[in-house]
Design a protein around this motif. Structure first.
Motif, PDB file in Angstrom:
ATOM      1  N   ILE A 286      26.953  24.670  43.301  1.00 20.61           N
ATOM      2  CA  ILE A 286      27.096  23.952  42.026  1.00 20.61           C
ATOM      3  C   ILE A 286      27.721  22.584  42.260  1.00 20.61           C
ATOM      4  CG2 ILE A 286      28.339  23.924  39.811  1.00 20.61           C
ATOM      5  CD1 ILE A 286      28.157  27.034  39.873  1.00 20.61           C
ATOM      6  N   LYS A 287      28.813  22.577  43.016  1.00 20.48           N
ATOM      7  CA  LYS A 287      29.540  21.316  43.197  1.00 20.48           C
ATOM      8  C   LYS A 287      28.737  20.312  44.028  1.00 20.48           C
ATOM      9  CE  LYS A 287      33.324  21.663  40.853  1.00 20.48           C
ATOM     10  NZ  LYS A 287      33.767  20.665  39.880  1.00 20.48           N
ATOM     11  N   ALA A 288      27.886  20.812  44.935  1.00 23.66           N
ATOM     12  CA  ALA A 288      27.070  19.901  45.739  1.00 23.66           C
ATOM     13  C   ALA A 288      26.057  19.169  44.840  1.00 23.66           C
ATOM     14  CB  ALA A 288      26.338  20.674  46.826  1.00 23.66           C
ATOM     15  N   LEU A 289      25.543  19.887  43.847  1.00 25.41           N
ATOM     16  CA  LEU A 289      24.534  19.277  42.975  1.00 25.41           C
ATOM     17  C   LEU A 289      25.149  18.575  41.769  1.00 25.41           C
ATOM     18  CD1 LEU A 289      21.735  22.014  42.951  1.00 25.41           C
ATOM     19  CD2 LEU A 289      21.820  19.902  44.261  1.00 25.41           C
ATOM     20  N   MET A 290      26.304  19.092  41.312  1.00 26.19           N
ATOM     21  CA  MET A 290      26.943  18.543  40.107  1.00 26.19           C
ATOM     22  C   MET A 290      28.449  18.417  40.366  1.00 26.19           C
ATOM     23  SD  MET A 290      25.063  20.994  37.305  1.00 26.19           S
ATOM     24  CE  MET A 290      24.696  22.326  38.439  1.00 26.19           C
ATOM     25  N   PRO A 291      28.875  17.343  41.012  1.00 22.54           N
ATOM     26  CA  PRO A 291      30.296  17.241  41.404  1.00 22.54           C
ATOM     27  C   PRO A 291      31.262  17.361  40.225  1.00 22.54           C
ATOM     28  CG  PRO A 291      28.987  15.487  42.390  1.00 22.54           C
ATOM     29  CD  PRO A 291      28.080  16.199  41.441  1.00 22.54           C
ATOM     30  N   HIS A 292      30.817  16.967  39.035  1.00 29.33           N
ATOM     31  CA  HIS A 292      31.728  17.026  37.881  1.00 29.33           C
ATOM     32  C   HIS A 292      31.462  18.230  36.985  1.00 29.33           C
ATOM     33  CE1 HIS A 292      33.674  13.351  38.923  1.00 29.33           C
ATOM     34  NE2 HIS A 292      32.509  12.774  39.089  1.00 29.33           N
ATOM     35  N   CYS A 293      30.756  19.197  37.499  1.00 27.48           N
ATOM     36  CA  CYS A 293      30.489  20.408  36.713  1.00 27.48           C
ATOM     37  C   CYS A 293      31.795  21.167  36.472  1.00 27.48           C
ATOM     38  CB  CYS A 293      29.516  21.301  37.485  1.00 27.48           C
ATOM     39  SG  CYS A 293      28.996  22.750  36.555  1.00 27.48           S
ATOM     40  N   CYS A 294      31.937  21.682  35.253  1.00 29.12           N
ATOM     41  CA  CYS A 294      33.102  22.518  34.931  1.00 29.12           C
ATOM     42  C   CYS A 294      32.778  23.965  35.326  1.00 29.12           C
ATOM     43  CB  CYS A 294      33.353  22.439  33.422  1.00 29.12           C
ATOM     44  SG  CYS A 294      34.723  23.442  32.869  1.00 29.12           S
ATOM     45  N   ILE A 295      33.710  24.588  36.024  1.00 28.19           N
ATOM     46  CA  ILE A 295      33.507  25.997  36.387  1.00 28.19           C
ATOM     47  C   ILE A 295      34.701  26.820  35.909  1.00 28.19           C
ATOM     48  CG2 ILE A 295      33.120  27.650  38.262  1.00 28.19           C
ATOM     49  CD1 ILE A 295      31.925  25.386  39.919  1.00 28.19           C
ATOM     50  N   GLY A 296      34.445  27.745  35.005  1.00 27.56           N
ATOM     51  CA  GLY A 296      35.488  28.653  34.511  1.00 27.56           C
ATOM     52  C   GLY A 296      35.372  29.991  35.220  1.00 27.56           C
ATOM     53  N   VAL A 297      36.493  30.675  35.331  1.00 27.12           N
ATOM     54  CA  VAL A 297      36.543  31.916  36.112  1.00 27.12           C
ATOM     55  C   VAL A 297      37.268  33.002  35.309  1.00 27.12           C
ATOM     56  CG1 VAL A 297      37.324  32.923  38.300  1.00 27.12           C
ATOM     57  CG2 VAL A 297      36.859  30.476  38.181  1.00 27.12           C
ATOM     58  N   ASP A 298      36.672  34.191  35.234  1.00 27.30           N
ATOM     59  CA  ASP A 298      37.420  35.346  34.701  1.00 27.30           C
ATOM     60  C   ASP A 298      38.077  36.058  35.859  1.00 27.30           C
ATOM     61  OD1 ASP A 298      36.613  35.034  32.093  1.00 27.30           O
ATOM     62  OD2 ASP A 298      34.972  36.475  32.231  1.00 27.30           O
ATOM     63  N   VAL A 299      39.322  36.442  35.690  1.00 27.32           N
ATOM     64  CA  VAL A 299      39.996  37.177  36.760  1.00 27.32           C
ATOM     65  C   VAL A 299      40.904  38.247  36.160  1.00 27.32           C
ATOM     66  CG1 VAL A 299      41.698  35.307  36.988  1.00 27.32           C
ATOM     67  CG2 VAL A 299      41.440  36.914  38.842  1.00 27.32           C
ATOM     68  N   ILE A 300      40.908  39.404  36.801  1.00 30.07           N
ATOM     69  CA  ILE A 300      41.744  40.521  36.330  1.00 30.07           C
ATOM     70  C   ILE A 300      42.863  40.736  37.332  1.00 30.07           C
ATOM     71  CG2 ILE A 300      41.792  43.018  35.869  1.00 30.07           C
ATOM     72  CD1 ILE A 300      38.802  42.836  35.185  1.00 30.07           C
ATOM     73  N   VAL A 301      44.088  40.826  36.845  1.00 31.48           N
ATOM     74  CA  VAL A 301      45.205  41.119  37.759  1.00 31.48           C
ATOM     75  C   VAL A 301      45.742  42.515  37.480  1.00 31.48           C
ATOM     76  CG1 VAL A 301      45.909  38.726  38.083  1.00 31.48           C
ATOM     77  CG2 VAL A 301      46.910  40.053  36.222  1.00 31.48           C
ATOM     78  N   GLY A 302      46.271  43.137  38.533  1.00 36.96           N
ATOM     79  CA  GLY A 302      46.915  44.435  38.362  1.00 36.96           C
ATOM     80  C   GLY A 302      45.969  45.607  38.366  1.00 36.96           C
ATOM     81  N   PHE A 303      44.762  45.408  38.917  1.00 34.11           N
ATOM     82  CA  PHE A 303      43.822  46.528  39.057  1.00 34.11           C
ATOM     83  C   PHE A 303      44.455  47.544  40.011  1.00 34.11           C
ATOM     84  CE2 PHE A 303      40.043  48.640  40.802  1.00 34.11           C
ATOM     85  CZ  PHE A 303      39.358  48.926  39.627  1.00 34.11           C
ATOM     86  N   PRO A 304      44.203  48.861  39.817  1.00 31.59           N
ATOM     87  CA  PRO A 304      44.822  49.858  40.698  1.00 31.59           C
ATOM     88  C   PRO A 304      44.585  49.516  42.174  1.00 31.59           C
ATOM     89  CG  PRO A 304      43.673  50.951  38.914  1.00 31.59           C
ATOM     90  CD  PRO A 304      43.386  49.484  38.767  1.00 31.59           C
ATOM     91  N   GLY A 305      45.619  49.602  42.958  1.00 31.35           N
ATOM     92  CA  GLY A 305      45.487  49.339  44.398  1.00 31.35           C
ATOM     93  C   GLY A 305      45.700  47.886  44.774  1.00 31.35           C
ATOM     94  N   GLU A 306      45.911  47.009  43.773  1.00 27.12           N
ATOM     95  CA  GLU A 306      46.119  45.590  44.088  1.00 27.12           C
ATOM     96  C   GLU A 306      47.560  45.386  44.563  1.00 27.12           C
ATOM     97  OE1 GLU A 306      44.813  41.552  41.837  1.00 27.12           O
ATOM     98  OE2 GLU A 306      46.656  42.457  41.084  1.00 27.12           O
ATOM     99  N   THR A 307      47.747  45.475  45.856  1.00 22.27           N
ATOM    100  CA  THR A 307      49.086  45.273  46.426  1.00 22.27           C
ATOM    101  C   THR A 307      49.467  43.800  46.289  1.00 22.27           C
ATOM    102  OG1 THR A 307      48.094  44.776  48.537  1.00 22.27           O
ATOM    103  CG2 THR A 307      48.730  47.083  48.168  1.00 22.27           C
ATOM    104  N   ASP A 308      50.722  43.489  46.615  1.00 22.32           N
ATOM    105  CA  ASP A 308      51.146  42.082  46.578  1.00 22.32           C
ATOM    106  C   ASP A 308      50.271  41.246  47.499  1.00 22.32           C
ATOM    107  OD1 ASP A 308      53.115  42.297  44.720  1.00 22.32           O
ATOM    108  OD2 ASP A 308      54.732  42.642  46.176  1.00 22.32           O
ATOM    109  N   ALA A 309      49.973  41.807  48.676  1.00 20.51           N
ATOM    110  CA  ALA A 309      49.167  41.060  49.659  1.00 20.51           C
ATOM    111  C   ALA A 309      47.764  40.798  49.105  1.00 20.51           C
ATOM    112  CB  ALA A 309      49.092  41.839  50.961  1.00 20.51           C
ATOM    113  N   LEU A 310      47.182  41.783  48.446  1.00 23.56           N
ATOM    114  CA  LEU A 310      45.826  41.591  47.907  1.00 23.56           C
ATOM    115  C   LEU A 310      45.844  40.602  46.738  1.00 23.56           C
ATOM    116  CD1 LEU A 310      44.327  45.212  48.095  1.00 23.56           C
ATOM    117  CD2 LEU A 310      44.032  43.303  49.681  1.00 23.56           C
ATOM    118  N   PHE A 311      46.907  40.662  45.940  1.00 18.75           N
ATOM    119  CA  PHE A 311      47.006  39.671  44.861  1.00 18.75           C
ATOM    120  C   PHE A 311      47.119  38.269  45.453  1.00 18.75           C
ATOM    121  CE2 PHE A 311      49.756  36.931  42.262  1.00 18.75           C
ATOM    122  CZ  PHE A 311      48.845  36.687  41.244  1.00 18.75           C
ATOM    123  N   GLN A 312      47.908  38.144  46.518  1.00 17.85           N
ATOM    124  CA  GLN A 312      48.047  36.837  47.172  1.00 17.85           C
ATOM    125  C   GLN A 312      46.696  36.319  47.669  1.00 17.85           C
ATOM    126  OE1 GLN A 312      50.156  34.464  47.305  1.00 17.85           O
ATOM    127  NE2 GLN A 312      51.622  35.627  46.102  1.00 17.85           N
TER     128      GLN A 312
END
Ligand code: SF4
Length: 439
Positions: A286-312
């Motif tokens: 996306i960024k190669a073709l549209m450098p100013h493209c806006c990209i939004g991201v959904d992210v879930i925190v605290g899923f079972p098994g997400e240790t501190d290291a995996l969250f990092q």
């Protein structure tokens, strides 16, 4: 003439469906009124993803009863499909309609006469096979056009397939017809909406068309300034779609791509259909073709098994990616999902801390993105959103701007130059009224 009022919780899909159902009522001679204008009928469109869906539903019912003690109260939407009996027990509810029934509400509740017993009309979700087309209109500057419903994926944390059923779509010809109809109104922007829109094209259980074909067909619709793709799974966002959007005059440079986790171990546990490497690849393309493209991201925190290291891992991954903002969700258990049975549950306090860290990162990302765009000229669609003498709108690449209020600019697309980020985190523009563009 009976008066009907609507209340919608949840996503854009729910808003588009409420809007279509409200038009069905108007066509049958009902008068649509605001929630506090003593309606005879209340329709509450619920969401299963909303935190405390049950409490919210109860609160709205209570409010409705206070406004019109004798009104007929109907509950529809995802929560109604998942917990019809629970909702039927809420005092004051007259009817609960499931996913297969909600678009037949007027026929099924014939006359909306109150009865002793609460009516529960919610078939099993496998009965929800029909695609009911919907779009919101006259409510906003932009329209949410539903092109797809349901989902065949089975992500471990998600109840949506249980609430909305299998993946099914409208046909391209019907969607183009709807877009043409919308083009005859004042609406300037159409947001394509669905549960898993990259999976677009399944009709009667068979794949017949593709999302790329839909995008190409809609690009020909005259009279709509902008099409925005609401959210698309990374594994379904093909090079073909990205390349087409990069050349299109109508599809705007904005993608919202769920990531959910930057850790491959968690992505696997979630049952997502890609790994972090694919996500990086999509963003790079996306960024190669549209450098100013806006990209939004959904992210879930605290899923079972997400240790501190995996969250990092997730934190670092997002920190390094050139994305523009995050929608952060704290994982919360939903009945009847695989994740609800998983061990290594993360304490709520830790979930909240991680959520806070990513929200701060999101603000940083957004600000960086805005800064990268200062000095550039964009087209802004101004909305009827006036605060302290300022009106607001969005650029093609989803930068929220503020300008001096001018009623003539409402629902107009204007070229502006982004000048600076103000104290509210929106971008001030240079004299849009001097750059008025005729349409
Ligand atoms: S793709 Fe996954 S998260 Fe999205 S609706 Fe389908 S099951 Fe839910």
């Amino acid at each position: 003439m009976k008066k009907v009022a609507f209340y919608t919780l949840g996503c854009k899909l729910n808003f588009s469906e409420t809007s279509t159902i409200s038009r069905m009522f108007e066509q049958k001679g009902y008068q649509k009124v605001d929630f506090d204008q003593t309606p005879d009928i209340f329709i509450i469109n619920t969401c299963s993803v909303t935190e405390n869906a049950d409490k919210k539903c109860k609160k709205i019912v209570k409010e409705a009863k206070k406004i019109s003690p004798n009104a007929y109260i109907t509950i529809i939407g995802c929560y109604a499909q998942l917990k019809p009996k629970e909702i039927a027990e809420i005092e004051g509810v007259d009817a609960v309609l499931g996913a297969a029934e909600k678009f037949r509400i007027i026929e099924l509740l014939d006359g909306f006469a109150k009865e002793q017993e609460t009516k529960v009309l919610a078939s099993e979700i496998k009965e929800a096979v029909q695609f009911n087309h919907a779009f919101s209109i006259h409510d906003r500057t932009r329209t949410f056009l539903k092109v797809q419903d349901g989902c065949n994926y089975g992500c471990a944390f998600c109840t949506i397939p249980l609430a909305r059923g299998k993946s099914r779509s409208d046909s391209i010809s019907q969607i183009v017809a709807a877009a043409n109809e919308i083009a005859h109104t004042e609406v300037k922007e159409i947001v394509l909406t669905g549960v898993n829109i990259g999976d677009f094209g399944i009709q009667d259980g068979r794949r017949k068309e593709s999302f790329a074909n839909l995008v190409q067909a809609l690009d020909q619709v005259e009279g709509i300034d902008r099409f925005r793709i609401s959210s698309i799974e990374p594994n379904l966002l093909t090079n073909e779609i990205i390349t087409f959007v990069s050349k299109s005059k109508r599809f705007v440079p904005h993608f919202h791509i769920p990531l959910q986790s930057g850790s491959n171990a968690i992505l696997r546990a979630m049952g997502r259909r890609y790994l972090r490497e694919l996500y990086v690849d999509r963003v790079s393309k996306i960024k190669a073709l549209m450098p100013h493209c806006c990209i939004g991201v959904d992210v879930i925190v605290g899923f079972p098994g997400e240790t501190d290291a995996l969250f990092q891992e997730t934190y670092q991954f997002l920190n390094e990616l050139p994305v523009s903002y995050l929608h952060v969700f704290s994982y919360s258990e939903r009945a009847n999902t695989r994740a609800a049975e998983m061990e290594e549950v993360i304490p709520i306090k830790v979930r909240n801390e991680r959520s806070k860290m990513l929200r701060i990162l999101s603000e940083k990302k957004r600000r960086n993105f805005y800064e990268e765009n200062l000095g550039l000229t964009y087209k802004v669609l101004f909305e009827e959103d006036v605060v302290d003498g300022k009106m607001h709108g969005f650029t093609e690449n989803y930068i929220r701007v503020a300008a001096k209020y001018d009623p003539l600019l409402i629902n107009e697309v204007k070229k502006v130059t982004l000048s600076e980020i103000n104290d509210h985190g929106t971008v001030e523009v240079r004299e849009p009224e001097l750059q008025y563009e005729q349409h």
